[in-house]
Structure formats: C-alpha cells, structure tokens
Design a protein around this motif. Structure first.
Motif, PDB file in Angstrom:
ATOM      1  N   ASP A 144       7.339  -4.997  12.329  1.00 12.12           N
ATOM      2  CA  ASP A 144       6.646  -3.735  12.035  1.00 12.12           C
ATOM      3  C   ASP A 144       5.427  -3.548  12.953  1.00 12.12           C
ATOM      4  O   ASP A 144       5.526  -2.940  14.000  1.00 12.12           O
ATOM      5  CB  ASP A 144       6.295  -3.654  10.540  1.00 12.12           C
ATOM      6  N   ARG A 145       4.271  -4.081  12.574  1.00 10.16           N
ATOM      7  CA  ARG A 145       3.078  -3.931  13.418  1.00 10.16           C
ATOM      8  C   ARG A 145       3.006  -5.084  14.422  1.00 10.16           C
ATOM      9  O   ARG A 145       3.654  -6.101  14.233  1.00 10.16           O
ATOM     10  CB  ARG A 145       1.830  -3.894  12.543  1.00 10.16           C
TER      11      ARG A 145
ATOM     12  N   ARG B 267       0.294   6.090  16.640  1.00  8.96           N
ATOM     13  CA  ARG B 267       0.489   7.492  16.234  1.00  8.96           C
ATOM     14  C   ARG B 267      -0.647   8.373  16.741  1.00  8.96           C
ATOM     15  O   ARG B 267      -0.421   9.487  17.211  1.00  8.96           O
ATOM     16  CB  ARG B 267       0.592   7.576  14.699  1.00  8.96           C
TER      17      ARG B 267
ATOM     18  N   TYR C 278       6.711   2.927   2.197  1.00  7.53           N
ATOM     19  CA  TYR C 278       7.295   2.223   3.338  1.00  7.53           C
ATOM     20  C   TYR C 278       7.252   0.719   3.067  1.00  7.53           C
ATOM     21  O   TYR C 278       8.233  -0.005   3.251  1.00  7.53           O
ATOM     22  CB  TYR C 278       6.506   2.534   4.631  1.00  7.53           C
ATOM     23  N   ARG C 279       6.067   0.243   2.639  1.00  8.04           N
ATOM     24  CA  ARG C 279       5.857  -1.193   2.472  1.00  8.04           C
ATOM     25  C   ARG C 279       6.767  -1.756   1.386  1.00  8.04           C
ATOM     26  O   ARG C 279       7.309  -2.852   1.517  1.00  8.04           O
ATOM     27  CB  ARG C 279       4.374  -1.431   2.123  1.00  8.04           C
TER      28      ARG C 279
ATOM     29  N   GLU D 211       0.783  -1.234   0.000  1.00  2.00           N
ATOM     30  CA  GLU D 211       0.000   0.000   0.000  1.00  2.00           C
ATOM     31  C   GLU D 211       0.816   1.287   0.000  1.00  2.00           C
ATOM     32  O   GLU D 211       0.272   2.340  -0.317  1.00  2.00           O
ATOM     33  CB  GLU D 211      -0.956  -0.017   1.217  1.00  2.00           C
ATOM     34  N   SER D 212       2.112   1.214   0.362  1.00  2.00           N
ATOM     35  CA  SER D 212       2.859   2.471   0.554  1.00  2.00           C
ATOM     36  C   SER D 212       4.330   2.318   0.182  1.00  2.00           C
ATOM     37  O   SER D 212       4.824   1.203   0.001  1.00  2.00           O
ATOM     38  CB  SER D 212       2.768   2.878   2.027  1.00  2.00           C
TER      39      SER D 212
ATOM     40  N   ASP E  66       6.788   8.535   8.083  1.00  2.00           N
ATOM     41  CA  ASP E  66       7.517   7.565   7.230  1.00  2.00           C
ATOM     42  C   ASP E  66       8.880   8.107   6.821  1.00  2.00           C
ATOM     43  O   ASP E  66       9.880   7.497   7.120  1.00  2.00           O
ATOM     44  CB  ASP E  66       6.776   7.129   5.959  1.00  2.00           C
TER      45      ASP E  66
ATOM     46  N   ASN F 168       0.699   8.729   7.207  1.00  5.57           N
ATOM     47  CA  ASN F 168       1.826   8.207   6.397  1.00  5.57           C
ATOM     48  C   ASN F 168       2.042   9.083   5.165  1.00  5.57           C
ATOM     49  O   ASN F 168       1.193   9.911   4.801  1.00  5.57           O
ATOM     50  CB  ASN F 168       1.678   6.719   6.036  1.00  5.57           C
TER      51      ASN F 168
HETATM   52  O1  AHR Z   1       3.112  -0.084   9.710  1.00  5.89           O
HETATM   53  C1  AHR Z   1       3.858   0.929   9.163  1.00  5.89           C
HETATM   54  C2  AHR Z   1       3.005   1.799   8.315  1.00  5.89           C
HETATM   55  O2  AHR Z   1       2.371   1.000   7.337  1.00  5.89           O
HETATM   56  C3  AHR Z   1       3.703   2.877   7.527  1.00  5.89           C
HETATM   57  O3  AHR Z   1       3.720   4.103   8.143  1.00  5.89           O
HETATM   58  C4  AHR Z   1       2.815   2.994   6.350  1.00  5.89           C
HETATM   59  O4  AHR Z   1       3.354   3.746   5.309  1.00  5.89           O
HETATM   60  C5  AHR Z   1       2.520   1.587   6.061  1.00  5.89           C
HETATM   61  O5  AHR Z   1       1.539   1.346   5.198  1.00  5.89           O
END
Ligand code: AHR
Length: 343
Positions: A134-135, A195, A59-60, A56-57, A275, A245
């Motif tokens: 990450d998460r 956040r 970052y990813r 999605e991003s 990010d 993000n």
């Molecule tokens: O989990 C990290 C976040 O997930 C990042 O900030 C974001 O860009 C991504 O999609």
C-alpha cells in the motif's frame, strides 16, 4: 509486635498476588511475544508479520480482511497481525517484535514515508525480507526492502484533476473562476503525498482554479467533517471539494448538509473522492451527493502472497508493482459495475 508481623505477612501476600495476576493467557503483551516465540505450532508454516497502518477507513478494513483471508493456515501461512493505530512508533515496535520472533517475512504498510531506515536495517541484519504494501517509504538505501506493491497515488491524483477538467468543460464552466478546497490524508503518507502531487499537476495548468486551502482530515470521517465545517465557515464560495479518501468525504458531506448546503450532481458543490471501496461510496454517487471517486484497490494480499511464493522458490521479484485501478463517477451504470466488483 504481633500487629507488625501480620502487616508484613499481608504485604508479602499482596506482592505475591500482584506478581501472579497475569495468569496464563493474561501475560503482558511483550512477555507473551518473547515467550511464545516461533513455537512448533508455527514450524510448518511460513510466518508473516504484518505491520498494518490502523483501522481508520473502509479501505483499511478491506485491506486487513484481504490479508487475513490470504495469509491463513489453509494457504500455509501463520500471520502475526499488528494494528499500528496510525502511529509510526507502534509500527516500529511491531517490526522489532517480529524480528525478535524470527518471522520469515515482514509486510509493512508504513503510516508515513520517512523514519524507517533504522528498523529496516535491523530487519536486513536479521535476514528478514521486508515487503512494503500500500504505502511506501523514503530511505537512503532502496535495498533495505525487497519490493513494494500498491497504488499509483500520483496517478490517482492526476485522474481526479483530469476528471474535473473534463467535467467543467462539459458543463461549460471551464472559463469560470473555480474555488477549491482539499481535505488531505495523513501528512507525509504516500497516499497524501502522491494524490496531492498528482492533482497539483492539473491544478497548475488552470490559472482560473484557485486552491483556497488544503488541510488534513487524517483519513477519518470525524476529522473530515470537522475540517469541512471549518472550511465552510471560512469560505462562502467553495465550488469544489477534493477529498483524499472516502471516509473524509462522508464526513464532508455531513458537514455540507449541516451547513444547509448541497453537494454532488444533484447539489451545489462538486465533490471528488478517492478509494471507491465501500457500498457507501457507490451509494453516495447514486444518491447524487458525490461526483466522482478514484479507486484505491485494497486487495493487495494476493499480490504479496505471489511475491512470497516466488521468493520461497528463489525467484526474483519486481521492485515496484502497481495494482489495477479505475475511476468511477455518478454518471456511469454503477449497479452494473458493482455487480462485477470483488469488494
Ligand atoms: O493508503 C491508502 C489510503 O489509506 C486510503 O485511501 C485511505 O482510505 C487509507 O486510510
């Protein structure tokens, strides 16, 4: 009678051709996963199944690249990579396939925090260590996973609030009425929860800061743009955009410009992002369209690699490991910073 015989023969041939239409290399995905089970090809390697969030991003993309580079054959790994397309059910399915394939380790980057107990229990029962990257997850029993490595999301949110506090003070606006909106990430994800919570701590100590609305842009550019366009229609007096993000930020900047407004130090609305991964986020700060960016470091794979090496040696690992992160703003020497950065 003759006609009927021909019809039967044709139907039989059709059934045969359909049954055989998944030729070698074209077998249905699940069948492939079961049949190609840990082949001799993988025997010399540490087999790691990675259940990634999606793509999605920026970052990813950087995070996936970090895993692909680190977990390669030259480093002794066989990586099974599954893109969950930001859907928990896809990630759970991927984990179950990893368990069936008897991988050595599972790395999970969970799209949201809840709903993992059952599949983690299954991994535990199969004796497969799960490393969160990450998460994170919220589970009844913390022993369901080995450890977690990632960003301190709450700290990132706090840093964003402190940056704003300091900036308003410096620009003599600390006593003014400040109206804010927040573009939030995927609801229930650690990045969104942390956040939002961190920023709220600083928001709470400023009665003159008014949060007009928080809405999710799901960490994507298109949704960030869509939500920001709606915010601009609903509120004519937005002073600050907190965007959880960079990709949502890029969308928000487009929406702001399309609405005939300006943002960043060279414009009107203050924009703070998270990010600081891509060239584009630094470019936005250099162009004066983005005020500040709280780094979210995507290079987590080397840390996961180190954890796995320790586990292989029978050593213990720390349960929580944070990655180093900084805060950047448009007033720094960004060229110099970029030169020394790895991504
Ligand atoms: O989990 C990290 C976040 O997930 C990042 O900030 C974001 O860009 C991504 O999609």
């Amino acid at each position: 009678m003759k006609k009927l015989k021909w019809k039967l023969l044709l139907s039989f041939l059709l059934v045969l051709s359909l049954a055989g239409c998944h030729g070698q290399g074209e077998r249905p995905r699940d069948e492939r996963l079961y049949e190609d089970d840990v082949t001799s090809e993988r025997e010399d390697y540490i087999v790691v199944g990675f259940a990634q969030v999606g793509s999605e991003s920026d970052y990813r993309i950087a995070n996936s690249a970090s895993f692909r580079e680190t977990f390669c054959a030259e480093n002794g790994y066989y990586l099974l990579f599954e893109d969950g397309q930001q859907k928990q059910e896809n990630q759970i399915k991927a984990m179950r396939n990893f368990i069936l394939q008897e991988v050595d380790y599972i790395v999970l980057d969970p799209v949201v925090e809840t709903g993992w107990d059952e599949v983690l229990q299954e991994a535990k029962a199969a004796g497969i260590p799960v490393i969160l990257s990450d998460r994170s997850v919220t589970v009844e029993d913390e022993d369901l996973y080995t450890c977690w490595v990632g960003s301190d999301f709450e700290e990132e949110g706090k840093k964003a609030g402190l940056w704003l506090e300091n900036y308003l003070e410096k620009t003599g606006r600390d006593e003014d009425e400040i109206r804010l909106v927040t573009l939030q990430g995927t609801p229930g994800s650690s990045a969104q929860i942390g956040r939002t919570a961190g920023f709220s701590q600083i928001l709470g100590r400023h009665p003159n800061w008014q949060m007009l609305e928080c809405a999710s842009g799901d960490f994507t550019q298109s949704k960030g743009q869509e939500v920001m366009a709606r915010f601009l229609k609903s509120y004519h007096d937005i002073d600050v955009v907190i965007s959880e993000n960079d990709n949502m930020t890029f969308g928000a900047i487009e929406a702001i410009e399309q609405a005939g407004r300006t943002c960043g130090p060279k414009g009107d609305i203050i924009v703070i992002s998270f990010d600081a991964v891509s060239e584009a986020s630094f470019a936005a700060m250099k162009e004066g369209k983005l005020h500040a960016d709280m780094e979210c470091n995507p290079l987590l794979a080397p840390m996961v690699d180190e954890i796995i090496r320790k586990l292989e040696r029978g050593e213990s690992v720390e349960k929580i490991q944070y990655v180093e992160e900084r805060c950047f703003d448009a007033f720094m020497d960004l060229d110099a910073i970029q030169e020394e950065r790895k991504y």
